[in-house]
Design a protein around this motif. Structure first.
Motif, PDB file in Angstrom:
ATOM      1  N   PHE A   1       0.037   4.090  -2.667  1.00 64.17           N
ATOM      2  CA  PHE A   1      -0.172   5.497  -2.330  1.00 64.17           C
ATOM      3  C   PHE A   1       0.911   6.373  -2.938  1.00 64.17           C
ATOM      4  O   PHE A   1       0.663   7.529  -3.294  1.00 64.17           O
ATOM      5  CB  PHE A   1      -0.244   5.680  -0.812  1.00 64.17           C
ATOM      6  CG  PHE A   1      -1.617   5.471  -0.259  1.00 64.17           C
ATOM      7  CD1 PHE A   1      -2.442   6.548   0.038  1.00 64.17           C
ATOM      8  CD2 PHE A   1      -2.104   4.192  -0.042  1.00 64.17           C
ATOM      9  CE1 PHE A   1      -3.718   6.350   0.536  1.00 64.17           C
ATOM     10  CE2 PHE A   1      -3.379   3.983   0.454  1.00 64.17           C
ATOM     11  CZ  PHE A   1      -4.192   5.066   0.748  1.00 64.17           C
TER      12      PHE A   1
ATOM     13  N   HIS B   1       0.946   4.607   4.056  1.00 63.82           N
ATOM     14  CA  HIS B   1       0.145   5.393   3.118  1.00 63.82           C
ATOM     15  C   HIS B   1       0.664   6.832   3.066  1.00 63.82           C
ATOM     16  O   HIS B   1       0.879   7.388   1.981  1.00 63.82           O
ATOM     17  CB  HIS B   1      -1.324   5.395   3.530  1.00 63.82           C
ATOM     18  CG  HIS B   1      -1.943   4.039   3.588  1.00 63.82           C
ATOM     19  ND1 HIS B   1      -3.246   3.851   4.006  1.00 63.82           N
ATOM     20  CD2 HIS B   1      -1.478   2.810   3.288  1.00 63.82           C
ATOM     21  CE1 HIS B   1      -3.538   2.569   3.963  1.00 63.82           C
ATOM     22  NE2 HIS B   1      -2.478   1.911   3.531  1.00 63.82           N
TER      23      HIS B   1
ATOM     24  N   ALA C   1       2.703   8.319  -0.126  1.00 67.48           N
ATOM     25  CA  ALA C   1       2.141   9.439  -0.901  1.00 67.48           C
ATOM     26  C   ALA C   1       3.115  10.613  -0.944  1.00 67.48           C
ATOM     27  O   ALA C   1       3.319  11.217  -2.008  1.00 67.48           O
ATOM     28  CB  ALA C   1       0.797   9.868  -0.308  1.00 67.48           C
TER      29      ALA C   1
ATOM     30  N   MET D   1      -8.926   7.891  -1.716  1.00 71.91           N
ATOM     31  CA  MET D   1      -7.759   7.270  -1.083  1.00 71.91           C
ATOM     32  C   MET D   1      -7.061   8.228  -0.132  1.00 71.91           C
ATOM     33  O   MET D   1      -6.398   7.794   0.802  1.00 71.91           O
ATOM     34  CB  MET D   1      -6.735   6.830  -2.144  1.00 71.91           C
ATOM     35  CG  MET D   1      -7.004   5.500  -2.759  1.00 71.91           C
ATOM     36  SD  MET D   1      -5.755   5.040  -4.011  1.00 71.91           S
ATOM     37  CE  MET D   1      -4.230   5.067  -3.084  1.00 71.91           C
TER      38      MET D   1
ATOM     39  N   SER E   1       0.811  -1.219   0.000  1.00 73.22           N
ATOM     40  CA  SER E   1       0.000   0.000   0.000  1.00 73.22           C
ATOM     41  C   SER E   1       0.844   1.268   0.000  1.00 73.22           C
ATOM     42  O   SER E   1       0.420   2.288  -0.536  1.00 73.22           O
ATOM     43  CB  SER E   1      -0.996   0.004   1.160  1.00 73.22           C
ATOM     44  OG  SER E   1      -0.328  -0.087   2.394  1.00 73.22           O
TER      45      SER E   1
END
Length: 184
Positions: free
Chosen positions: A115, A163, A167, A147, A111
């Motif tokens: 992200f 996450h 990101a 998201m 994940s």
């Protein structure tokens, strides 16, 4: 055939994740103990690299497969030249962020990479200020925009840190790898 060749890296990535998942399942998830990311632990430092390949369950691996395939496909079509570098930045910097600031659990899963690709695709259009990357940014925002809430603490057992730092690393990758005229 040439078009399918472009996606080979993505098929290999998903294949590796599922082979690792099968081995992990067979061993009672022992790979997570050995190779999962353990924040602020020298023994868990290798987890920065291995975390995206490891998952906590079949459901976890399956849940990450679809966004990996979709966002990886979008990357292949819209930013093929920078996929390896962007992914390396995301895994490296995102994983380092989790290692430095994550909670004391063992962190596993792709994940952070998902992200990271999300952040990269969103930021790339704004950073490069070109039509195609901007259209991709808008499309990704419309389809996957919810998201963004995943970067906040909330669900027990979910590494929101992966996450968040994934990101952030994706956004940095978009800045570092920009290909517009200003960057040249």
């Amino acid at each position: 055939m040439l078009v399918l060749e472009r996606f080979r890296w993505l098929v290999v990535l998903l294949g590796v994740i599922w082979v690792v998942q099968a081995v992990n399942l067979f061993t009672g998830y022992a790979l997570n103990d050995f190779f999962g990311l353990r924040p602020r632990s020298l023994a868990g430092l290798d987890g920065i690299l291995f975390m995206p390949m490891l998952h906590g369950s079949l459901v976890h691996a399956a849940a990450n497969t679809v966004p990996l395939a979709v966002l990886g496909g979008i990357l292949t079509v819209s930013a093929r030249q920078v996929v390896p570098a962007a992914s390396a930045i995301i895994v490296g910097l995102g994983g380092l962020g989790v290692w430095l600031f994550g909670n004391a659990a063992i962190h596993v899963g792709a994940s952070g990479l998902i992200f990271g690709w999300f952040g990269f695709l969103l930021a790339r259009g704004l950073v490069e200020k070109r039509l195609v990357p901007l259209m991709v940014s808008v499309g990704v925002a419309l389809v996957y925009g919810a998201m963004i809430w995943g970067v906040l603490p909330g669900q027990t057992g979910i590494s929101w840190e992966s996450h968040l730092f994934g990101a952030a690393a994706g956004i940095l990758a978009a800045v570092f790898l920009r290909t517009d005229d200003e960057a040249r």
